[in-house]
Scaffold this active site. Structure first.
Site, PDB file in Angstrom:
ATOM      1  N   PRO A   2       0.824  -1.213   0.000  1.00  0.00           N
ATOM      2  CA  PRO A   2       0.000   0.000   0.000  1.00  0.00           C
ATOM      3  C   PRO A   2       0.859   1.265   0.000  1.00  0.00           C
ATOM      4  O   PRO A   2       1.581   1.526   0.951  1.00  0.00           O
ATOM      5  CB  PRO A   2      -0.802  -0.108   1.301  1.00  0.00           C
ATOM      6  N   GLU A   3       0.794   2.008  -1.085  1.00  0.00           N
ATOM      7  CA  GLU A   3       1.403   3.330  -1.156  1.00  0.00           C
ATOM      8  C   GLU A   3       0.256   4.329  -1.300  1.00  0.00           C
ATOM      9  O   GLU A   3      -0.903   3.966  -1.093  1.00  0.00           O
ATOM     10  CB  GLU A   3       2.414   3.386  -2.306  1.00  0.00           C
ATOM     11  N   ARG A 120       1.577  -9.369   7.972  1.00  0.00           N
ATOM     12  CA  ARG A 120       2.941  -9.256   8.498  1.00  0.00           C
ATOM     13  C   ARG A 120       3.069  -8.375   9.737  1.00  0.00           C
ATOM     14  O   ARG A 120       4.165  -8.217  10.271  1.00  0.00           O
ATOM     15  CB  ARG A 120       3.860  -8.718   7.404  1.00  0.00           C
TER      16      ARG A 120
END
Length: 299
Positions: A2-3, A120
DNA sequence: GGAATAACCTGGATGC
DNA sequence: TGCATCCAGGTTATTC
């Protein structure tokens, strides 16, 4: 990963469901997902219970939902590398690694579950105080209030923000004695850019990732900034970049920008401009993808 | 003070 | 088949 475009897709998807909604309950299944929450500010669940949410706001890769009432606080979320925020009907089983659940009631949409899923655990949620933005402009996209969460106050504005200071960014680059890609990834200089879009913008601007930032001409910096904006806007229009199930919108759907990438993840394939095979090198403990013909290092 | 590096974290891919 | 190792990368703390 995700940017900016992926986080903006999430923000836009959340807005109609959370704006004006009341938090009925909070369940935390993984306390490491509260790593950014300061327990001295109060218990995460207790701070949220019964509060009414305002429209979500984004700066760079940070997303926050202001809470009504005083003192001014917000739910701050960062998706890290694998975080997802999903809207679910109450009772829906979550297939992914559910870390936090908000049970909310919207005056029109009714009751919903807001799921924070994160494989994560690089992402996080927190309740944080809202403080005045240093430049007095609206804190981010989605609000008119000049407020930002404490933990976002050091993050620069992103290049799609109307209040982004292009001149200040160019001046900061001129003072930076470091590689241009490292500067692009420095969220204190310019926010919202991650490894994928840094590689894509550098490819489009024909700049080598290790080119010293302070060696770029003003014209080259303008070109780079234009390419950064172009690649971010294009990715946003296509719903973001999805390589696998790690990035989806609030409904669980993938974006399509991976099909439009020119350099990232295309090592060994022909450069779309000149046909030279794209090369991948290790840089900052991650991969850098570039065309050795179009993007030559100039000393 | 600025720049570079390590650490955090886990599922999937790969090699043996 | 099972185990060990490597890989992905955003942010921050630590080190130089």
């Amino acid at each position: 990963m995700p940017e900016l475009p992926e986080v903006e897709v999430v923000r836009a998807g959340l807005a109609p469901a959370v704006t004006g909604a009341t938090i009925l309950g909070v369940e935390v299944f993984e306390h490491r997902s509260l790593r950014r929450h300061d327990p001295l500010a109060g218990d995460f669940e207790a701070l949220l219970d019964g509060r009414v949410m305002q429209g979500p706001v984004r700066r760079g890769k940070f997303l926050w939902i202001p809470l009504e009432g005083a003192p001014r606080r917000a739910i701050v979320a960062h998706l890290g590398m694998s975080g997802q925020i999903l809207l679910r009907e109450p009772g829906t089983a979550e297939a992914g690694l559910l870390r936090i659940r908000l049970h909310i009631a919207h005056p029109v949409q009714g009751e919903l579950w807001v799921h924070f899923v994160d494989q994560r655990i690089f992402g996080s949620m927190a309740v944080d105080a809202l403080v005045p933005a240093l430049d007095g402009a609206p804190g981010g996209l989605g609000t008119d209030e000049p407020l930002v969460p404490t933990q976002v106050s050091h993050i620069a504005r992103d290049p799609l923000d109307p209040a982004f200071d292009a001149g200040g960014f160019a001046a900061a680059l001129a003072r930076k004695n470091t590689d241009i890609k490292r500067a692009l990834l420095d969220q204190r200089l310019i926010s919202g850019i991650g490894n994928i879009y840094a590689d894509e913008a550098l490819w489009a601007a024909r700049i080598h990732y290790a080119q010293p930032a302070n060696s770029l001409s003003r014209a080259k910096v303008r070109t780079l900034l234009a390419e950064v904006r172009h690649v971010l806007e294009k990715a946003l229009a296509e719903g973001g970049t999805s390589f696998d199930a790690q990035y989806v919108n609030v409904n669980g759907a993938s974006g399509y920008f991976a099909h439009s990438l020119n350099a990232y993840g295309r090592q060994g394939e022909a450069c779309p401009r000149c046909g030279t095979p794209i090369v991948r090198e290790q840089f900052m403990n991650r991969g850098s993808h570039f065309c050795p013909h179009c993007q030559r290092l100039r000393r």
